[in-house]
Design an enzyme around this catalytic site. Structure first.
Site, PDB file in Angstrom:
ATOM      1  N   ASP A  58     -10.165  -3.005  -5.900  1.00 23.33           N
ATOM      2  CA  ASP A  58      -9.350  -1.992  -5.240  1.00 23.33           C
ATOM      3  C   ASP A  58      -9.152  -0.852  -6.239  1.00 23.33           C
ATOM      4  OD1 ASP A  58      -7.312  -0.451  -4.097  1.00 23.33           O
ATOM      5  OD2 ASP A  58      -6.073  -2.163  -3.552  1.00 23.33           O
ATOM      6  N   SER A  67       0.829  -1.200   0.000  1.00 21.40           N
ATOM      7  CA  SER A  67       0.000   0.000   0.000  1.00 21.40           C
ATOM      8  C   SER A  67       0.869   1.257   0.000  1.00 21.40           C
ATOM      9  CB  SER A  67      -0.959  -0.045   1.192  1.00 21.40           C
ATOM     10  OG  SER A  67      -1.971   0.911   1.075  1.00 21.40           O
ATOM     11  N   HIS A  74      -8.209  -4.567  -1.061  1.00 22.25           N
ATOM     12  CA  HIS A  74      -7.041  -3.908  -0.490  1.00 22.25           C
ATOM     13  C   HIS A  74      -6.795  -4.390   0.944  1.00 22.25           C
ATOM     14  CE1 HIS A  74      -4.127  -0.594  -0.650  1.00 22.25           C
ATOM     15  NE2 HIS A  74      -4.338  -0.499   0.653  1.00 22.25           N
TER      16      HIS A  74
END
Length: 311
Positions: free
Chosen positions: A249, A155, A279
């Site tokens: 996502d 991320s 995610h």
């Protein structure tokens, strides 16, 4: 969009469990409370550390004093590489504890040492603070450990790893590869999944905007490659790259666009879109067979950065 058509019962259960600890409205809370919720959620999801992995805390010299880090090592380590890992959390959440189990398991699974970095968080430390800390960690690991370095990030950490890869490619000992997991790479306005999955479970496009503005004191410069790797006009000389994204996502297309740019310049890059995942699915690797299978593929990709390695 009806995500029940994309997600199986295990992933839907993972989403419900995550939302039970960290509901979307948490972003509107004071930062201290936001972090308390995130840290509690991380602790509840935390898996037991593998028995054959030990860790020790380190203190690197950072711009504001000590830069905390943690080095993981398997009892029978493979000394041919080391992983430099950056955690997720939107640049405002997380630290050494929130992703401790993921780092320990990565070391156990790959055999490599893993150095995790507790980079400075926004909004107290705005961009480019986190990037500066990433550079310091890379310089330290290159000088002190002296092994080939594979960059890894999830991320926000995937963004940091990619920004670092662009910066470090010109250094005497550049990273030998980067493995990025559901990273933010391109910034807004590129279409693709940022439109089709703008309201995906666990991360929405609006959340990305909030995180970016917190990171930059509400003044993002989308042309800065230390902030948006895709903005770099020069994609030559980047290390072999593998980007894993979740299908559901808004960041999924970032992996596609970024890898295409690397290949267009003659580099090696592979985009792997993990179907039926969302995610943050690394936290669900013991709850979801799909998440676990992807975690194993990521581990295999890291090992594969050294072509003579055997699993």
């Amino acid at each position: 969009m009806d995500y029940c058509a994309y997600l199986d019962a295990e992933v839907l259960g993972f989403i419900d469990r995550m939302n039970g600890f960290y509901p979307p409205e948490s972003l509107n809370l004071p930062m201290a409370e936001n972090r308390r919720i995130y840290d509690h959620m991380s602790e509840v999801f935390r898996e037991a550390s593998p028995e054959n992995v030990t860790s020790r805390n380190l203190s690197l010299d950072g711009p504001d004093g000590a830069l905390p880090a943690r080095l993981y090592q398997r009892e029978d380590p493979d000394d041919r590489a080391v992983i430099l890992y950056f955690h997720g959390g939107g640049f405002v959440l997380g630290g050494l504890e929130s992703h401790d189990d993921i780092c320990a398991e990565t070391s156990a699974r790959t055999g490599f040492q893993v150095l995790a970095v507790d980079y400075r968080l926004a909004p107290e430390h705005a961009h480019p603070a986190a990037f500066e800390d990433a550079c310091i960690a890379f310089e330290w690991i290159s000088r002190t450990v002296g092994k080939p370095v594979v960059l890894m990030g999830e991320s926000a950490g995937g963004n940091l790893a990619a920004c670092l890869a662009h910066h470090a490619r010109s250094l005497p000992r550049p990273p030998i590869g980067q493995v990025l997991v559901y990273p933010s790479l391109c910034g807004p306005g590129n279409g693709g999944s940022r439109v089709t999955h703008a309201h995906a479970p666990l991360l929405a496009e609006a959340d990305l905007d909030v995180y970016l503005r917190l990171r930059t004191n509400d003044n993002p410069d989308y042309s800065d490659p230390r902030l948006v790797p895709y903005a770099d006009p020069d994609f030559l000389g980047l290390p072999p790259t593998i980007v894993f994204t979740a299908e559901c996502d808004p960041l999924s297309s970032d992996g596609d666009f970024y890898c295409a740019r690397i290949r267009d310049e003659g580099g090696q890059a592979e985009w792997v879109e993990e179907k039926g995942l969302v995610h943050g699915y690394f936290r669900g690797r013991t709850q979801s067979a799909r998440a676990r299978a992807s975690f194993e593929r990521v581990m295999g990709a890291i090992i594969g950065m050294l072509p003579d390695m055997a699993d």
